[in-house]
Design a protein around this motif. Structure first.
Motif, PDB file in Angstrom:
ATOM      1  N   PHE A  45       0.843  -1.297   0.020  1.00 46.42           N
ATOM      2  CA  PHE A  45      -0.101  -0.010   0.049  1.00 46.42           C
ATOM      3  C   PHE A  45       0.951   1.197  -0.037  1.00 46.42           C
ATOM      4  O   PHE A  45       1.288   1.656   1.050  1.00 46.42           O
ATOM      5  N   ILE A  48       1.417   7.330  -1.860  1.00 47.20           N
ATOM      6  CA  ILE A  48       1.896   8.136  -3.234  1.00 47.20           C
ATOM      7  C   ILE A  48       2.305   9.554  -2.839  1.00 47.20           C
ATOM      8  O   ILE A  48       3.126   9.905  -3.337  1.00 47.20           O
ATOM      9  N   ASP A  81       3.394   2.026 -11.259  1.00 47.40           N
ATOM     10  CA  ASP A  81       2.082   2.293 -11.531  1.00 47.40           C
ATOM     11  C   ASP A  81       1.222   3.215 -10.609  1.00 47.40           C
ATOM     12  O   ASP A  81       0.319   4.046 -11.266  1.00 47.40           O
ATOM     13  N   GLN A  85       2.058   9.458 -11.589  1.00 49.22           N
ATOM     14  CA  GLN A  85       0.990   9.900 -11.977  1.00 49.22           C
ATOM     15  C   GLN A  85       0.799  10.657 -13.077  1.00 49.22           C
ATOM     16  O   GLN A  85       1.890  11.693 -13.367  1.00 49.22           O
ATOM     17  N   HIS A  86      -0.149  10.721 -13.886  1.00 49.62           N
ATOM     18  CA  HIS A  86      -0.342  11.644 -15.077  1.00 49.62           C
ATOM     19  C   HIS A  86      -0.318  13.088 -14.353  1.00 49.62           C
ATOM     20  O   HIS A  86      -1.013  13.236 -13.437  1.00 49.62           O
TER      21      HIS A  86
ATOM     22  N   TYR B 563     -10.280  -6.352  -5.485  1.00 48.96           N
ATOM     23  CA  TYR B 563      -8.925  -5.289  -5.292  1.00 48.96           C
ATOM     24  C   TYR B 563      -9.511  -4.129  -5.057  1.00 48.96           C
ATOM     25  O   TYR B 563      -8.769  -3.285  -4.133  1.00 48.96           O
ATOM     26  N   ARG B 567      -8.547  -2.041  -1.393  1.00 45.84           N
ATOM     27  CA  ARG B 567      -7.539  -0.655  -1.367  1.00 45.84           C
ATOM     28  C   ARG B 567      -8.657   0.353  -0.784  1.00 45.84           C
ATOM     29  O   ARG B 567      -8.028   1.130   0.098  1.00 45.84           O
ATOM     30  N   LEU B 570      -7.538  -0.497   2.922  1.00 42.19           N
ATOM     31  CA  LEU B 570      -6.373   0.120   3.216  1.00 42.19           C
ATOM     32  C   LEU B 570      -6.229   1.468   3.201  1.00 42.19           C
ATOM     33  O   LEU B 570      -5.643   2.263   4.129  1.00 42.19           O
ATOM     34  N   THR B 571      -7.082   2.143   2.268  1.00 39.36           N
ATOM     35  CA  THR B 571      -6.914   3.797   2.495  1.00 39.36           C
ATOM     36  C   THR B 571      -7.615   4.209   3.650  1.00 39.36           C
ATOM     37  O   THR B 571      -7.244   5.166   4.338  1.00 39.36           O
ATOM     38  N   GLU B 574      -5.334   3.781   6.494  1.00 36.64           N
ATOM     39  CA  GLU B 574      -4.354   4.798   6.526  1.00 36.64           C
ATOM     40  C   GLU B 574      -4.747   6.110   7.052  1.00 36.64           C
ATOM     41  O   GLU B 574      -4.176   7.044   7.706  1.00 36.64           O
ATOM     42  N   ASP B 619      -8.788   8.804  -3.858  1.00 38.27           N
ATOM     43  CA  ASP B 619      -7.258   9.522  -3.804  1.00 38.27           C
ATOM     44  C   ASP B 619      -6.312   8.614  -4.460  1.00 38.27           C
ATOM     45  O   ASP B 619      -5.435   9.010  -5.361  1.00 38.27           O
ATOM     46  N   SER B 620      -6.110   7.562  -3.831  1.00 37.46           N
ATOM     47  CA  SER B 620      -4.997   6.790  -3.695  1.00 37.46           C
ATOM     48  C   SER B 620      -4.961   5.779  -5.124  1.00 37.46           C
ATOM     49  O   SER B 620      -4.025   5.051  -5.495  1.00 37.46           O
ATOM     50  N   SER B 622      -5.883   7.068  -8.223  1.00 34.84           N
ATOM     51  CA  SER B 622      -5.837   7.909  -9.402  1.00 34.84           C
ATOM     52  C   SER B 622      -4.826   7.683 -10.394  1.00 34.84           C
ATOM     53  O   SER B 622      -5.311   7.782 -11.709  1.00 34.84           O
ATOM     54  N   ALA B 623      -3.924   6.791  -9.892  1.00 32.19           N
ATOM     55  CA  ALA B 623      -3.023   6.187 -11.184  1.00 32.19           C
ATOM     56  C   ALA B 623      -3.543   5.188 -12.131  1.00 32.19           C
ATOM     57  O   ALA B 623      -2.964   5.329 -13.290  1.00 32.19           O
ATOM     58  N   TRP B 624      -4.599   4.755 -11.715  1.00 36.33           N
ATOM     59  CA  TRP B 624      -5.330   3.938 -12.788  1.00 36.33           C
ATOM     60  C   TRP B 624      -6.616   4.681 -13.200  1.00 36.33           C
ATOM     61  O   TRP B 624      -7.484   3.999 -13.978  1.00 36.33           O
ATOM     62  N   THR B 628      -7.902  11.971 -16.883  1.00 36.76           N
ATOM     63  CA  THR B 628      -7.131  13.218 -17.224  1.00 36.76           C
ATOM     64  C   THR B 628      -6.308  12.843 -18.451  1.00 36.76           C
ATOM     65  O   THR B 628      -6.120  13.822 -19.350  1.00 36.76           O
ATOM     66  N   ILE B 629      -5.980  11.745 -18.743  1.00 35.19           N
ATOM     67  CA  ILE B 629      -5.188  11.407 -20.128  1.00 35.19           C
ATOM     68  C   ILE B 629      -6.006  11.838 -21.185  1.00 35.19           C
ATOM     69  O   ILE B 629      -5.791  12.059 -22.146  1.00 35.19           O
ATOM     70  N   GLU B 632      -6.480  15.138 -21.927  1.00 39.95           N
ATOM     71  CA  GLU B 632      -5.393  15.754 -22.494  1.00 39.95           C
ATOM     72  C   GLU B 632      -5.264  15.481 -24.109  1.00 39.95           C
ATOM     73  O   GLU B 632      -4.867  16.232 -24.926  1.00 39.95           O
ATOM     74  N   ASP B 635      -7.951  17.411 -26.137  1.00 42.27           N
ATOM     75  CA  ASP B 635      -7.386  18.903 -26.030  1.00 42.27           C
ATOM     76  C   ASP B 635      -6.399  19.068 -27.170  1.00 42.27           C
ATOM     77  O   ASP B 635      -6.517  19.737 -28.251  1.00 42.27           O
TER      78      ASP B 635
END
Lengths: 200, 640
Positions: A45, A48, A81, A85-86, B563, B567, B570-571, B574, B619-620, B622-624, B628-629, B632, B635
């Motif tokens: 975990f 980030i 991963d 981040q983007h 999954y 998460r 876990l978040t 935390e 929050d945790s 956002s990588a997945w 935003t991609i 972009e 745009d």
């Protein structure tokens, strides 16, 4: 002086002979931060925010790990991963890593000959690391040749302490010296550049 | 004894002990010397506060020695004793044999008959278990190599007392024959058969003894556990203490009846109980009785020193005292060499055991009953032994302060292996209910030796079946923690149900055993904060993790992927972890303002809920998230 962040990944450090020594000698160095990922995130975990802050605070980023299945231990991939981040690491507004230097430090049981076109593994270490290299480039970092320790299974205690001392010297050199990128480009391994002129 | 009398006496003895022992201890003389000096001070030759009754007191107080051996037995597993067999029978046996021969030789030189000489030798060969063990324990030397050797010798001597008691009457017969030949007619045949040993026929006697020993072992192994469990389950502490005392006393009585040394019998019983789950509890119950009785015994020895005799024949007494100490010292020194003790350790051993012992008093009066030797000889022997006992603590101090420093350098290289006790467990779990049990299972599954303290007899019964080291007892008792090895353990898991008690223990452990890592279980947040306020941070709130697990399952039921739910959990954890210090600060402030507990709890809850509302679970992850991609790219396509 460059600040160095070592992202270290070894899932069984208590069984490690070479990596344990290597990471031990660089742990206390000035301006060097060792981030032991398996120790920090035993449940994968990854924090980030914290990792991104660390990246921002350092000029040189090192991924230090043994080669597992021609790649990195899984937590390194999880780290990529989640942390890159983007709009932080890449993308139009992702410039946090721009201009930083990235290096892989690899230990492997195979010899340098085994990692060649004619060798047992068919490809070289830099070839296996292409995924990481391209990721670094996507993040606008310059990816230097890897620092590689070969043939770890056959090493004696005395060899290991020599390797650890060399690694310490290498990290100090990266920290204290400006790198000649043209000379560096000619080398396959960072080892060759740092220790050229010496016996290694 | 009249009541008045009893209280007077108790007052004198207790006063003497309370005044002199702490003083002696502060001056670095050790408690044993303190007691002895107290005895001399109140004895008939100084203040005269006690008279002849000193001897009665001594007989009573000898029971302290019995208890001491019982406690030593508790500490000693049979396997350990087996390992020591070489030094017990080798070193111990040779010590008794050689010392007896040398002293007997000396006595014959001074015109004692053969039988008298041998009995004097036997009597004086025995050293003082009480003084030696107490002094060594106080200096924490019992587990050193010389300490173990000393213990082996003492143990053999205690065993040897039995045959000596049997042999003395025979020697007496022999002596009488001689005297009869010399014309000194004495008719005391009945004295020979007075002692219980010789009441029964030899074989029958042996049978009874074996029967008793077997009975003690069987009872100790198989029955005592159930009795103690039954008593423990009633929860009446003093009855448990009474039962422990009763056990020791009844063994002592039985042993005396069949003619064995009570000390030896209780030692055996102690050993049988060494791996009993109630061992620590029994130990802590008997300990104070032993301590007081032993102190009383030392006082009685001090008071019993016959200074009148000393001033009448100072040179004779001093000569005897000197010879006794020197002979025993030299014999032990030589034997130490033979058994390859280092030079420094050899001297330690010899210094430690160079005195007569309390058994000598018993043996002397027994010999007197048997008319082995005259009253004069007996009195001289008694004063020699008493003085040699009194001087032992002084010898030990000389050894420790003056002699041992000379060997320190050499010792350092050969030491170390001394203190490793294979029984030491790195983990103590206090409270083995639903919480401690799980922590303990994880440890045991990983091969970690664990000592468990629990005061629920039912749990103990089950857990013992699975080979755990479980001991009955209330962990809030400091002595019990000590007995469980808190000074050597690395980790204490504190999982008892009682909030107040757990906090007390935590505070005590933190102060007394700063090296011991304390891992505590908190019942709820307020309990957690109480720990925090004592600066103990390694605490887990007990139901939090499992409740989050249930919440996670609920999320899955509602369509979260496994999954994703994991998460989210876990978040959440935390987030909770980060929020707790903030809540603690507020709790402290509220406490200062004397806000009532219930009100504070409501505040807490509200705060928590607000904080969680603000935090986004995504929050945790956002990588997945490719939003935003995609933006972009869109745009870029539009822009160009």
């Amino acid at each position: 002086m460059n600040k160095i962040l070592i992202l270290f990944a070894h899932p069984a450090i208590h069984k490690s002979r070479v990596n344990a020594k290597m990471i031990e000698v660089v742990s206390g160095l000035n301006s060097v931060t060792v981030n032991n990922l398996y120790q920090e995130y035993p449940d994968f975990f990854i924090n980030i925010k914290k990792e991104q802050q660390l990246l921002v605070q350092h000029e040189i980023v090192i991924w230090h790990h043994p080669l597992y299945w021609h790649s990195a231990p899984s937590i390194i991939k999880e780290w990529f991963d989640l942390v890159l981040q983007h709009n932080f690491a890449y993308g139009k507004n992702g410039n946090a890593l721009r201009g930083k230097k990235a290096i892989s430090v690899i230990t492997t049981g195979g010899s340098k000959e085994a990692y060649s076109k004619k060798g047992h593994n068919k490809y070289t270490i830099p070839q296996f690391l292409l995924g990481i290299k391209q990721s670094a480039i996507l993040c606008k970092m310059s990816y230097l040749p890897p620092y590689v320790v070969h043939g770890t299974h056959l090493l004696e205690e005395s060899d290991i302490s020599k390797i650890a001392r060399d690694y310490e010297q290498a990290i100090i050199a990266l920290r204290d010296n400006e790198l000649d990128m043209i000379e560096l480009g000619k080398c396959t391994y960072l080892n060759d550049y740092l220790f050229k002129g010496t016996d290694k | 004894m009249h009541n008045q009398d009893f209280f007077n006496q108790a007052f004198v003895y207790l006063m003497a002990a309370v005044v002199s022992v702490p003083l002696a201890k502060k001056l670095g003389l050790g408690s044993v010397l303190g007691y002895l000096l107290a005895g001399i001070a109140i004895g008939p030759f100084a203040l005269g506060m006690i008279g002849q009754d000193g001897t009665d007191i001594m007989h009573f107080a000898e029971f302290g020695v019995v208890m001491m051996l019982f406690l030593i037995g508790l500490e000693l597993k049979p396997s350990l004793l087996w390992k020591m067999r070489g030094s017990i029978f080798g070193l111990g046996g040779l010590q008794v044999l050689v010392t007896t021969i040398v002293i007997a030789g000396g006595s014959m030189f001074f015109k004692h008959s053969f039988s008298q000489a041998i009995s004097i030798g036997l009597i004086l060969a025995i050293s003082s278990t009480a003084i030696v063990i107490q002094s060594l324990a106080e200096k924490k030397l019992l587990k050193t190599e010389s300490g173990k050797s000393a213990f082996s010798v003492l143990l053999f001597q205690d065993i040897a007392v039995i045959p000596i008691l049997a042999v003395l009457p025979l020697l007496a017969q022999n002596a009488m024959k001689n005297r009869n030949e010399h014309g000194a007619a004495v008719k005391l045949h009945d004295a020979v058969v007075q002692h219980d040993v010789s009441v029964l026929d030899g074989w029958l006697q042996l049978l009874v003894i074996i029967g008793l020993v077997v009975a003690i072992i069987l009872t100790g192994r198989f029955i005592s556990r159930h009795i103690f469990r039954f008593i423990a389950s009633t929860g009446i502490r003093e009855i448990f203490t009474a039962a422990a005392l009763l056990m020791v006393i009844s063994i002592a009585l039985a042993m005396e009846k069949v003619g064995l040394s009570p000390a030896l019998g209780t030692f055996l019983a102690g050993m049988v109980l060494a791996d009993n789950e109630y061992r620590h509890e029994i130990e802590t119950d008997i300990e104070p009785f032993k301590g007081l009785l032993l102190g009383l015994f030392f006082i009685a020895v001090g008071a019993g020193i016959d200074f009148k005799l000393f001033f009448q024949k100072p040179f004779v007494v001093l000569f005897l005292l000197g010879s006794l100490i020197i002979v025993k010292f030299i014999v032990l020194l030589v034997l130490g060499k033979l058994f390859r003790l280092g030079a420094g350790k050899g001297i330690s051993l010899a210094m430690t055991l160079a005195q007569g012992g309390e058994f000598a008093f018993v043996l002397i009066s027994f010999s007197q009953q048997n008319n082995l030797f005259s009253n004069d000889t007996a009195s001289l022997l008694i004063i020699t032994v008493a003085l040699s006992m009194a001087i032992t603590p002084v010898l030990l101090i000389i050894n420790e302060k003056l002699i041992q420093p000379l060997y320190v350098k050499r010792q350092n290289s050969e030491q170390e292996a001394d203190n490793i006790d294979e029984d030491d467990s790195p983990v103590i779990i206090a409270g083995f209910g639903r919480f401690g049990l799980i922590a303990g299972r994880l440890l045991i599954a990983n091969g970690i030796k664990t000592i468990v303290l629990d005061n629920n007899p039912k749990n103990i019964q089950i857990l013992r079946k699975f080979g755990l080291k479980v001991y009955y007892g209330d962990a809030s008792r400091p002595d019990l923690l000590h007995a469980a090895g808190a000074d050597k353990a690395k980790v204490l898991i504190l999982a008892i149900d009682d909030k107040e008690k757990s906090l007390e223990i935590a505070e005590y452990v933190k102060r007394k055993y700063p090296h011991l890592k304390l891992l505590a279980r908190a019942i709820d947040l307020r309990h957690l904060f109480e720990y925090f306020s004592k600066d103990i941070r390694t605490v887990k709130v007990e139901v939090f993790d499992s409740a989050v697990e249930v919440g996670k399952t609920a999320l899955k039921e509602l369509g979260f992927t496994n999954y994703q739910a994991n998460r989210a959990a876990l978040t959440f954890k935390e987030h909770n972890r980060n929020n707790i210090p903030v809540l603690y600060e507020h709790w402290l402030e509220d406490k200062k303002k004397y806000i009532r507990e219930a009100r504070r709890y409501a505040n807490e809850l509200e705060e928590q809920l607000i904080a969680e509302k603000e935090h986004s679970i995504h929050d945790s992850d956002s990588a997945w998230d490719s939003t935003t991609i995609r933006e972009e790219i869109n745009d870029r396509l539009k822009g160009k």
